[in-house]
Design an enzyme around this catalytic site. Structure first.
Site, mmCIF file in Angstrom:
data_model
loop_
_atom_site.group_PDB
_atom_site.id
_atom_site.type_symbol
_atom_site.label_atom_id
_atom_site.label_comp_id
_atom_site.label_asym_id
_atom_site.label_seq_id
_atom_site.Cartn_x
_atom_site.Cartn_y
_atom_site.Cartn_z
ATOM 1 N N VAL A 1 22.360 35.273 38.573
ATOM 2 C CA VAL A 1 22.832 34.003 38.043
ATOM 3 C C VAL A 1 23.220 34.248 36.593
ATOM 4 O O VAL A 1 22.471 34.864 35.827
ATOM 5 C CB VAL A 1 21.749 32.914 38.144
ATOM 6 C CG1 VAL A 1 22.153 31.670 37.357
ATOM 7 C CG2 VAL A 1 21.495 32.556 39.606
ATOM 8 N N LYS B 1 27.337 41.894 39.798
ATOM 9 C CA LYS B 1 28.517 42.694 40.141
ATOM 10 C C LYS B 1 28.735 42.748 41.646
ATOM 11 O O LYS B 1 29.860 42.615 42.129
ATOM 12 C CB LYS B 1 28.387 44.108 39.582
ATOM 13 C CG LYS B 1 28.466 44.189 38.069
ATOM 14 C CD LYS B 1 28.653 45.602 37.587
ATOM 15 C CE LYS B 1 30.004 46.146 37.926
ATOM 16 N NZ LYS B 1 31.118 45.455 37.262
ATOM 17 N N GLY B 2 27.669 42.963 42.405
ATOM 18 C CA GLY B 2 27.826 43.032 43.852
ATOM 19 C C GLY B 2 28.331 41.729 44.433
ATOM 20 O O GLY B 2 29.283 41.698 45.223
ATOM 21 N N ALA C 1 45.670 46.872 29.698
ATOM 22 C CA ALA C 1 46.674 47.924 29.896
ATOM 23 C C ALA C 1 46.848 48.300 31.365
ATOM 24 O O ALA C 1 47.736 49.087 31.690
ATOM 25 C CB ALA C 1 46.306 49.159 29.079
ATOM 26 N N ASP D 1 38.531 34.386 29.935
ATOM 27 C CA ASP D 1 37.187 34.927 30.117
ATOM 28 C C ASP D 1 37.309 36.216 30.919
ATOM 29 O O ASP D 1 37.742 36.204 32.072
ATOM 30 C CB ASP D 1 36.324 33.909 30.867
ATOM 31 C CG ASP D 1 34.894 34.376 31.093
ATOM 32 O OD1 ASP D 1 34.541 35.486 30.637
ATOM 33 O OD2 ASP D 1 34.125 33.640 31.741
ATOM 34 N N THR E 1 34.848 38.052 31.891
ATOM 35 C CA THR E 1 33.669 38.273 32.720
ATOM 36 C C THR E 1 34.074 38.379 34.187
ATOM 37 O O THR E 1 34.723 37.502 34.733
ATOM 38 C CB THR E 1 32.668 37.110 32.577
ATOM 39 O OG1 THR E 1 32.386 36.911 31.200
ATOM 40 C CG2 THR E 1 31.383 37.408 33.326
ATOM 41 N N ASP F 1 35.189 43.205 38.511
ATOM 42 C CA ASP F 1 34.666 42.972 39.863
ATOM 43 C C ASP F 1 35.739 42.379 40.769
ATOM 44 O O ASP F 1 35.818 42.709 41.961
ATOM 45 C CB ASP F 1 33.456 42.040 39.805
ATOM 46 C CG ASP F 1 32.324 42.637 38.993
ATOM 47 O OD1 ASP F 1 32.215 43.875 38.953
ATOM 48 O OD2 ASP F 1 31.545 41.866 38.396
ATOM 49 N N ALA G 1 42.081 36.847 37.318
ATOM 50 C CA ALA G 1 40.695 36.463 37.065
ATOM 51 C C ALA G 1 40.429 36.170 35.598
ATOM 52 O O ALA G 1 39.655 35.258 35.278
ATOM 53 C CB ALA G 1 39.754 37.558 37.566
#
Length: 305
Positions: free
Chosen positions: A16, A44-45, A225, A247, A249, A253, A283
């Site tokens: 979380v 990440k998973g 890049a 963002d 973040t 992934d 993303a």
């Protein structure tokens, strides 16, 4: 869940994210005022599994959450995306937590407290051995114990994507099962040192040196890049669309989830990376590590929003 697609198995972390937005990141010893706090699913998973599922993949997640109030939040997007969660363990204790700071320029810093991710053990992987062996693509990262990652990679009979982030120590045999190894420029240098490769002064030479160590293929992500990709036949630079980052973040992934989908469908590595670069660019234009994804295709231009 797209049951008509080849299966993708993701073995990795479920967290979380406690996301704090702020004007700029604090310097060591400095206190700054945050603008907002949001609680979001991450890890990440889980991020990779959600991206793959929302992009049309038939995805199984293998990992662990705790018995606390954060567990359902950690699983919420996985559930709504249709990811198979039968191999997710609920363990006593806390769910993994990531404290994410996102500044106005879209850059982030992340502190991860593993929690229940430490309970994603080789025994859990072994209990899903048949599912892993049947998968077209197995995806692993560095946020669960190293022996768990190694066990999953050995069981994979299809393609194995190893996104070694963070870089943890894996034995050489396991590292060389990666096809591809997906790393950024900093991670690539650390993996190269782990493999005992030659010194390399820039991104292209790091990719070359990793291939010389025996890896079948390497993908190096370069943020705005784009990416470098090679399966031994020369290094190809794949540029990224120009976008306004909100963002970053989870962008890596999203890239890995998209890569897994295209490879599972039988696309070549270069074409899969070109698609993954576009998804990563999409993303970064949206807040959170698990945004929704449109029905993208290779020709869709991604515009700044």
């Amino acid at each position: 869940m797209n049951t008509g697609s080849p299966r993708i198995v993701v073995v990795g972390s479920i967290n979380v994210d406690l996301v704090v937005t702020l004007e700029r990141h604090p310097r060591p010893g400095e206190t700054v005022r945050g603008r907002s706090l949001t609680v979001l699913p991450g890890g990440k998973g889980a991020n990779q599994a959600v991206a793959a599922a929302l992009l049309g993949g038939h995805v199984t997640m293998i990992g662990a959450v705790g018995s606390d109030e954060y567990a359902d939040t950690g699983l919420s997007m996985l559930t709504s995306a249709g990811v198979d969660l039968r191999a997710v363990r609920r363990s006593p204790g806390t769910t993994g937590i990531a404290i994410v700071e996102v500044s106005d320029d879209g850059e982030n810093t992340i502190v991860v407290v593993p929690g229940a991710n430490a309970e994603a053990t080789p025994a859990l992987v072994d209990s899903a051995a048949e599912t892993i062996a049947d998968a077209a693509v197995v995806v692993a990262q560095g946020e669960v114990p190293a022996d768990t990652t190694e066990a999953a990679m050995r069981l994979g009979s299809g393609r194995v994507i190893l996104n070694l982030a963070p870089v943890i120590h894996l034995n050489r045999e396991a590292l060389l099962l990666a096809d591809p190894l997906v790393v950024n420029e900093h991670e690539g240098a650390l993996v190269l040192a782990q493999l005992g490769g030659r010194e390399a002064s820039d991104e292209q030479s790091v990719v070359e040196a990793l291939l010389e160590c025996g890896l079948a293929s390497v993908v190096m992500t370069l943020g705005a890049a784009g990416a470098l990709v090679s399966d031994g036949g020369g290094i190809i630079a794949v540029p990224a669309p120009r976008v306004d980052a909100v963002d970053s973040t989870g962008a890596g992934d999203a890239f890995v989830g998209a890569l897994a989908v295209r490879l599972a469908e039988g696309s070549g590595l270069e074409d899969s990376v070109r698609f993954a670069v576009q998804v990563g660019a999409y993303a970064v234009q949206h807040a959170g590590a698990q945004p929704s994804y449109p029905a993208l295709d290779d020709d869709l231009p991604l515009q700044a929003q």
